[in-house]
Write a protein that holds these residues in place. Structure first.
Motif, mmCIF file in Angstrom:
data_model
loop_
_atom_site.group_PDB
_atom_site.id
_atom_site.type_symbol
_atom_site.label_atom_id
_atom_site.label_comp_id
_atom_site.label_asym_id
_atom_site.label_seq_id
_atom_site.Cartn_x
_atom_site.Cartn_y
_atom_site.Cartn_z
ATOM 1 N N THR A 1 0.917 -1.151 -0.041
ATOM 2 C CA THR A 1 -0.135 -0.014 0.085
ATOM 3 C C THR A 1 0.840 1.280 -0.098
ATOM 4 N N HIS A 2 1.897 1.222 0.764
ATOM 5 C CA HIS A 2 3.077 2.124 0.773
ATOM 6 C C HIS A 2 4.191 1.731 1.560
ATOM 7 N N LEU A 3 5.188 2.427 1.435
ATOM 8 C CA LEU A 3 6.463 1.732 1.929
ATOM 9 C C LEU A 3 6.878 2.102 3.506
ATOM 10 N N HIS A 4 5.912 2.586 4.206
ATOM 11 C CA HIS A 4 6.348 2.796 5.639
ATOM 12 C C HIS A 4 6.683 1.313 6.303
ATOM 13 N N PHE A 5 7.651 1.262 7.339
ATOM 14 C CA PHE A 5 8.311 0.185 7.776
ATOM 15 C C PHE A 5 7.248 -1.039 8.312
ATOM 16 N N ASP A 6 6.154 -0.302 8.761
ATOM 17 C CA ASP A 6 5.176 -1.303 9.560
ATOM 18 C C ASP A 6 4.401 -2.022 8.541
ATOM 19 N N HIS A 7 4.464 -1.672 7.126
ATOM 20 C CA HIS A 7 3.570 -2.169 5.919
ATOM 21 C C HIS A 7 4.377 -2.974 5.062
ATOM 22 N N ALA A 8 5.625 -2.477 4.943
ATOM 23 C CA ALA A 8 6.425 -3.081 3.978
ATOM 24 C C ALA A 8 7.849 -3.865 4.317
ATOM 25 N N GLY B 1 -3.433 11.893 2.037
ATOM 26 C CA GLY B 1 -3.396 12.615 3.543
ATOM 27 C C GLY B 1 -2.369 12.021 4.225
ATOM 28 N N HIS B 2 -2.426 10.722 4.316
ATOM 29 C CA HIS B 2 -1.183 10.144 5.305
ATOM 30 C C HIS B 2 0.058 10.271 4.670
ATOM 31 N N SER B 3 0.389 9.688 3.574
ATOM 32 C CA SER B 3 1.697 9.813 2.802
ATOM 33 C C SER B 3 1.363 9.715 1.193
ATOM 34 N N GLY C 1 -5.790 0.291 5.060
ATOM 35 C CA GLY C 1 -4.357 0.578 5.375
ATOM 36 C C GLY C 1 -4.315 1.772 6.522
ATOM 37 N N ASP C 2 -3.407 2.849 6.207
ATOM 38 C CA ASP C 2 -3.393 3.694 6.996
ATOM 39 C C ASP C 2 -4.489 4.931 6.858
ATOM 40 N N LEU C 3 -5.210 4.697 6.162
ATOM 41 C CA LEU C 3 -6.613 5.709 5.855
ATOM 42 C C LEU C 3 -7.401 5.700 7.136
HETATM 43 ZN ZN LIG Z 1 1.958 4.568 7.111
#
Ligand SMILES: [Zn+2]
Length: 282
Positions: free
Chosen positions: A108-115, A191-193, A212-214
């Motif tokens: 979804t995006h590359l933040h460490f808690d997702h990727a 909005g988040h990233s 995700g982070d929405l």
């Molecule tokens: Zn995130």
């Protein structure tokens, strides 16, 4: 649960903790602490829950992959990482899948808690893709952003999570809301990233939205509950309103990546706004 050609499984990859104040932005602790009790360092427990879609044709699509195993002791202490609760490998095994069976790894995006689970480190310290046969997917503009993130959010991007994928040529960049498999498209949330791509899985009758982070937890269904991590909180509010309106009108199932208790639920609406609806077991 089944949607069209996909068998759907929630995959728990571990638990971790983030500062409750940062998770709920301007909302006072005496409100959020009731639903998300803080520990003695003000952190709340979060899931790192992913979604596995097993297509009838054998394709195995994994959406996000948690924070992985590459971190050191300092990182583990800050984020209270917990793989005793669950791990990606054990949760995949429980549904008869190995990391090498994954064919498509959507990020979804590359933040460490997702990727963070995208890559792993061997005993010599060299990094390689966790899903050795998979193609990984990220939105083009998000990858570009990850290379030049601001001082506010730079700490959320760890190049070890995605540069090995770029170097091996297994990270495909997407430029539209379409995905190459039937029944999967993306809602883009900025909005988040920038260019977070959130999968909508639908067969026309049942629709599941990967929040995700929405909307990271069920508590974030409340419109003012916006993370301090978000780059553009007012934009998040607009995106949440748009998404929740459609989700309510069309009876979508929401899938929560970070909620420690609820993996999926409907949304309902009353005079005070959007609320958590009936839970759904996947
Ligand atoms: Zn995130």
């Amino acid at each position: 649960m089944r949607i069209g050609p996909y068998q759907i499984h929630a995959i728990e990859t571990g638990r971790f903790a983030l500062d409750g104040g940062a998770m709920f932005g301007v909302v006072p602790k005496n409100l959020w602490n009731k639903t998300n009790p803080a520990d003695d360092e003000n952190r709340i427990t979060l899931a790192a829950r992913c979604l596995l879609l097993v297509h009838d044709n054998g394709r195995k699509v994994l959406i996000d992959n948690g924070f992985g195993h590459k971190f050191n002791e300092k990182f583990s202490k800050i984020y209270r990482t917990d793989h005793q609760h669950s791990s990606l490998e054990r949760s995949l095994k429980a549904v008869g899948v190995k990391p090498s069976d994954i064919t498509d790894a959507i990020l979804t995006h590359l933040h460490f808690d997702h990727a963070g689970g995208s890559t792993c480190k061997d005993e010599n310290g060299s990094l390689s893709p966790t899903f050795e046969k998979a193609t990984y997917y990220v939105r083009k503009e998000h990858l570009e952003y990850a290379h030049e993130a601001t001082e506010k959010d730079r700490a959320s991007f760890l190049s070890d999570d995605f540069m090995p994928l770029v170097e091996r040529g297994v990270l495909e960049v997407l430029e539209t809301e379409a995905f190459g498999l039937p029944g999967i498209e993306f809602f883009i949330a900025n909005g988040h990233s920038p260019y977070q791509q959130l999968p909508i899985i639908s067969d026309g009758k049942t629709t599941l939205f990967f929040c995700g982070d929405l909307i990271p937890t069920t508590t974030h269904i409340g419109i003012p509950y916006v993370m301090a991590y978000d780059n553009e909180p007012l934009r998040t509010i607009q995106e949440k309103k748009r998404l929740l309106t459609t989700a309510f009108d069309e009876q979508w199932i929401l899938f929560f990546e970070h909620d420690p208790n609820t993996a999926a639920a409907y949304v309902r609406r009353d005079e005070r706004g959007f609320r958590l609806g009936e839970a759904v077991s996947l």
